[in-house]
Design a protein around this motif. Structure first.
Motif, short mmCIF file in Angstrom:
data_model
loop_
_atom_site.label_atom_id
_atom_site.label_comp_id
_atom_site.label_asym_id
_atom_site.label_seq_id
_atom_site.Cartn_x
_atom_site.Cartn_y
_atom_site.Cartn_z
N VAL A 46 0.86 -1.17 0.00
CA VAL A 46 0.00 0.00 0.00
C VAL A 46 0.90 1.23 0.00
O VAL A 46 1.73 1.38 0.91
CB VAL A 46 -0.93 0.03 1.23
N ALA A 47 0.77 2.08 -1.02
CA ALA A 47 1.54 3.32 -1.11
C ALA A 47 0.58 4.49 -0.92
O ALA A 47 -0.42 4.61 -1.64
CB ALA A 47 2.24 3.41 -2.45
N GLU A 48 0.91 5.33 0.06
CA GLU A 48 0.09 6.50 0.38
C GLU A 48 0.88 7.75 0.02
O GLU A 48 1.86 8.09 0.68
CB GLU A 48 -0.26 6.51 1.86
N GLY A 49 0.47 8.42 -1.06
CA GLY A 49 1.14 9.63 -1.52
C GLY A 49 0.48 10.87 -0.99
O GLY A 49 -0.75 10.93 -0.86
N ALA A 50 1.31 11.89 -0.67
CA ALA A 50 0.78 13.16 -0.16
C ALA A 50 1.67 14.31 -0.62
O ALA A 50 2.90 14.20 -0.59
CB ALA A 50 0.72 13.13 1.36
N VAL A 51 1.06 15.39 -1.02
CA VAL A 51 1.78 16.59 -1.45
C VAL A 51 2.22 17.37 -0.22
O VAL A 51 1.45 17.57 0.73
CB VAL A 51 0.89 17.46 -2.36
N LEU A 52 3.47 17.80 -0.25
CA LEU A 52 4.00 18.68 0.80
C LEU A 52 3.87 20.14 0.40
O LEU A 52 3.54 21.00 1.21
CB LEU A 52 5.46 18.34 1.08
N ARG A 53 4.17 20.42 -0.88
CA ARG A 53 4.07 21.78 -1.41
C ARG A 53 3.74 21.71 -2.89
O ARG A 53 4.36 20.95 -3.63
CB ARG A 53 5.37 22.55 -1.24
N SER A 54 2.77 22.51 -3.29
CA SER A 54 2.36 22.55 -4.69
C SER A 54 2.57 23.95 -5.25
O SER A 54 1.88 24.88 -4.85
CB SER A 54 0.88 22.15 -4.81
N GLY A 55 3.56 24.08 -6.13
CA GLY A 55 3.82 25.36 -6.78
C GLY A 55 3.34 25.34 -8.22
O GLY A 55 2.82 24.34 -8.71
N ARG A 56 3.55 26.43 -8.93
CA ARG A 56 3.11 26.51 -10.32
C ARG A 56 3.85 25.51 -11.20
O ARG A 56 3.26 24.88 -12.06
CB ARG A 56 3.32 27.93 -10.84
N ASN A 57 5.16 25.36 -11.01
CA ASN A 57 5.96 24.49 -11.86
C ASN A 57 6.48 23.25 -11.16
O ASN A 57 6.66 22.22 -11.80
CB ASN A 57 7.16 25.27 -12.43
N LEU A 58 6.76 23.35 -9.87
CA LEU A 58 7.31 22.21 -9.12
C LEU A 58 6.39 21.84 -7.96
O LEU A 58 5.81 22.71 -7.31
CB LEU A 58 8.70 22.55 -8.57
#
Length: 152
Positions: free
Chosen positions: A106-118
């Motif tokens: 089971v892989a649980e992915g989560a965003v830490l920071r979402s910018g315009r390009n990265l």
């Protein structure tokens, strides 16, 4: 530990777009991975064990663990991108912390920071089996938003 950030997707149809992109990726179908859930900035992917996915000692191969982590983090990031965007992994660091011996990953992915390009995301990978739920890997990655390169 810090609380998870709350994100607002740029696309109201993000979940359908993520599912369509997951389904369009031949590798996920080939290995038998299943997209269990997708939320803004989060994604869970599961993979049942098959001997073809193992290394010589019968554990899930590290490459398979990395593949699941990369996709969970990648699709978590993709969930926050604009409808016309695509996603591409720039780099990731994977720590394999325990043998992936069990019946399911089971892989649980989560965003830490979402910018315009990265986008910076992480994934925690667990193996489920007779020994219970074991945290077997942690990944941190950088994703690039491919503006105007969405999957049709």
């Amino acid at each position: 530990m810090a609380t998870a950030p709350i994100f607002t997707p740029r696309d109201p149809n993000f979940a359908a777009r993520v599912r369509a992109s997951f389904d369009a990726q031949p590798l996920m179908g080939f290995i038998g991975a299943v997209l269990v859930s997708v939320e803004p900035g989060r994604c869970v992917i599961e993979l049942p064990y098959r001997p073809e996915l193992a290394q010589q000692n019968g554990f899930f191969h590290g490459g398979i663990v990395g593949t699941l982590a990369d996709n969970a983090g990648g699709f978590a990031g993709y969930s926050l991108m604009a409808p016309e965007a695509g996603v591409l992994t720039v780099e990731y660091k994977l720590n394999l912390m325990a043998p992936a011996k069990g019946e399911r990953l089971v892989a649980e992915g989560a965003v830490l920071r979402s910018g315009r390009n990265l986008v910076v995301s992480r994934a925690e990978v667990y193996v489920l089996g007779e020994a219970g739920k074991i945290h077997c890997a942690t990944m941190q990655q950088t994703l690039m938003t491919m503006h105007g390169k969405g999957v049709a």
